[in-house]
Every structure is written in C-alpha cells, then in structure tokens.
Scaffold this motif. Sequence first.
Motif, PDB file in Angstrom:
ATOM      1  N   ILE A 183      10.216 122.943  74.803  1.00  0.00           N
ATOM      2  CA  ILE A 183       9.607 122.381  73.591  1.00  0.00           C
ATOM      3  C   ILE A 183       8.566 123.344  73.046  1.00  0.00           C
ATOM      4  N   THR A 184       7.760 123.920  73.930  1.00  0.00           N
ATOM      5  CA  THR A 184       6.749 124.893  73.489  1.00  0.00           C
ATOM      6  C   THR A 184       7.415 126.073  72.805  1.00  0.00           C
ATOM      7  N   ARG A 185       8.506 126.581  73.392  1.00  0.00           N
ATOM      8  CA  ARG A 185       9.235 127.698  72.777  1.00  0.00           C
ATOM      9  C   ARG A 185       9.758 127.310  71.406  1.00  0.00           C
ATOM     10  N   ARG A 186      10.265 126.093  71.288  1.00  0.00           N
ATOM     11  CA  ARG A 186      10.824 125.634  70.006  1.00  0.00           C
ATOM     12  C   ARG A 186       9.735 125.540  68.945  1.00  0.00           C
ATOM     13  N   LEU A 187       8.561 125.071  69.315  1.00  0.00           N
ATOM     14  CA  LEU A 187       7.465 124.979  68.357  1.00  0.00           C
ATOM     15  C   LEU A 187       6.992 126.363  67.930  1.00  0.00           C
ATOM     16  N   ILE A 188       6.924 127.279  68.869  1.00  0.00           N
ATOM     17  CA  ILE A 188       6.512 128.646  68.538  1.00  0.00           C
ATOM     18  C   ILE A 188       7.561 129.316  67.653  1.00  0.00           C
ATOM     19  N   GLN A 189       8.841 129.030  67.910  1.00  0.00           N
ATOM     20  CA  GLN A 189       9.902 129.539  67.031  1.00  0.00           C
ATOM     21  C   GLN A 189       9.671 129.094  65.594  1.00  0.00           C
TER      22      GLN A 189
END
Length: 306
Positions: free
Chosen positions: A283-289
Amino acid sequence: MQIIGIKRAVKHSPNHINNDATIFQMVADQLQQKGHQLTTYHEHEFLKLKPDTAALKDVALIFSMSRNRELLAILSGIQQSFRGQIQMINSPRGISNCFRSNITRILLNQQIATAPSQIIPTAGYAPDDLKKLDQGHGLWLKRGDFHAIIKEDVVFAKNSDEAAQLLANFHSRSIAEVVVSTHLEGDLIKFYGVSGTNFFHWLYPYDKGHYKYKEFKAINGATHYFDFDHQLLKSMADQASVAAEVPIYGGDAVINDKGDIAIIDFNDWPSFAPCRDQAASAITRRLIQALEAMNRPTARAHQELS
C-alpha cells in the motif's frame, strides 16, 4: 508536498476495529519513515475541519479508509475543486462503488463471475424473484445501501419463504433494498490485493480463523481444497479492482468442485489482518507511485525550461 490520511470510524469496522486501525497506522508510519510529510485525522476530526482550498494548497495525496457518506461528499468536492492536483486512494467514488448494491451491479455488468444475484426492494417486490434465486441451497441477503455494520446486515435464509421474512426485517429498519444471492456450495476463499504492485494474497479463512461470524462457517461447510487456477483468481480480482476504481481491495470468492471461481464479495481497503506486513509495504508503494506520477509532469516541465 503534504499527505493526509483519514482513519475509518469504529462503527464501520465491525469485528475488525483493531485490525483496521493497525494497517492504517503501519502505512502512515512507513510513509513518514520514507520522509513524507503526513497528517492523519479520524473521520470526525476531518468532518469538523472541513478544509478550504487554502488549507489544502500543499496537499498532493489523500489516502482514506473512511466510508462516511458526508465525508465522501466532502472528498468528492475537493476532487472537483483541485481537478487532479490531489490524488485520492481509495477515491470517494471507488469507496461508494463498493456499497453492496453498487458492487453487485459492477460485477454483473462487467460479467465477472459471481453468485446469481438480484437487487430486490424490501417492499413491493415480486415473490417469484426470490423463488428463482433459490436453487435448494439457501439464499444470502445483504443490505444494499451500504456495507455491513451490524450482524443483521448479512443474513442467511434456508429458502425463499424465510427470505421473505428477512426482507420484512430489513424493511422495518428502513433499508430500502437488499442484495439477494444464491448460496454457492464450495470452498470459501478470502483474497487481498493492491493494484499497481505484485502483492496478492489469498487463504482459506476457516483454516486460519479469519472470519467474522462462526455460524456462517457451519453454513458454508467444511473446506475441500478444490483445485483452481490461482492466477485466474488474481485476474478476476484485478478486473473488479479496475471496474470499481478501488486499487486497495479485498474480497471473498467461492471455488466449486469443478474449480470454477465466483467472486461473492468485494471491498475497499479491508483489514489485511492475515498479511498486514506485506500489505502495508505494498500500500505504501502504491501511494508513493501516485505521488511520483503527479511529479513527473512537473519534472518534465522543469527540464524543458532549463
């Protein structure tokens, strides 16, 4: 750039209060550890705040677990005002898409395999509609206007006559429509995913104790571990994610003795309790994306000017 996170109200986390709070906090902590400026709010705090345009001028991303209708309307207004300058995950539209009647329409319209289902008014319906759905194994009735908040929002009827009585109970609670679905026999599967990442997790919930109501276990029966195409399950879940506009998602599926898959439930931002470490990172990666996608046009513009 600023990030805002909005927590889910306790009443919208039946039997998952701590789990919902934990996954939210894990994501918030990881964002801060990566150097992002973050402010978090409980639903009621954000509702009281009612931020104006000036207060949001430095905000680039809002991630929200809220299902509050008033708050979703506020977030929709912010989206319209900023016209793409603020990313929202999950978006207010996506969250609303997962209200029970809405997600049922989406699954049916997208021809994503699901249980035979019909959205039936709790008053003035045709009794034959219930009889057509009853295939001898019972019916599930789920409030259509929202998610399940209390135990009585998802109930099982042994036959169409019992379903009619349960519809009357929904009507007495001022719930105008109910999703009525044929009970499918087979193995119950829970799944979790984050689109835009390689994260996808599934399990047999009764093996791991990850279920809300023990009486439903008796209705669904013992797990037989029928063979099925795991990649197809992910593909179907991803298709539902795109159709519902919900990149952070979870749901339930039934696998029959032939290996056929039917998605019977799909939700925005579940608790991820069985897999929260991997999920929080995804989820963190998706938000940073999402943040990086917003920055690219600005970066290109700076390069062109230099």
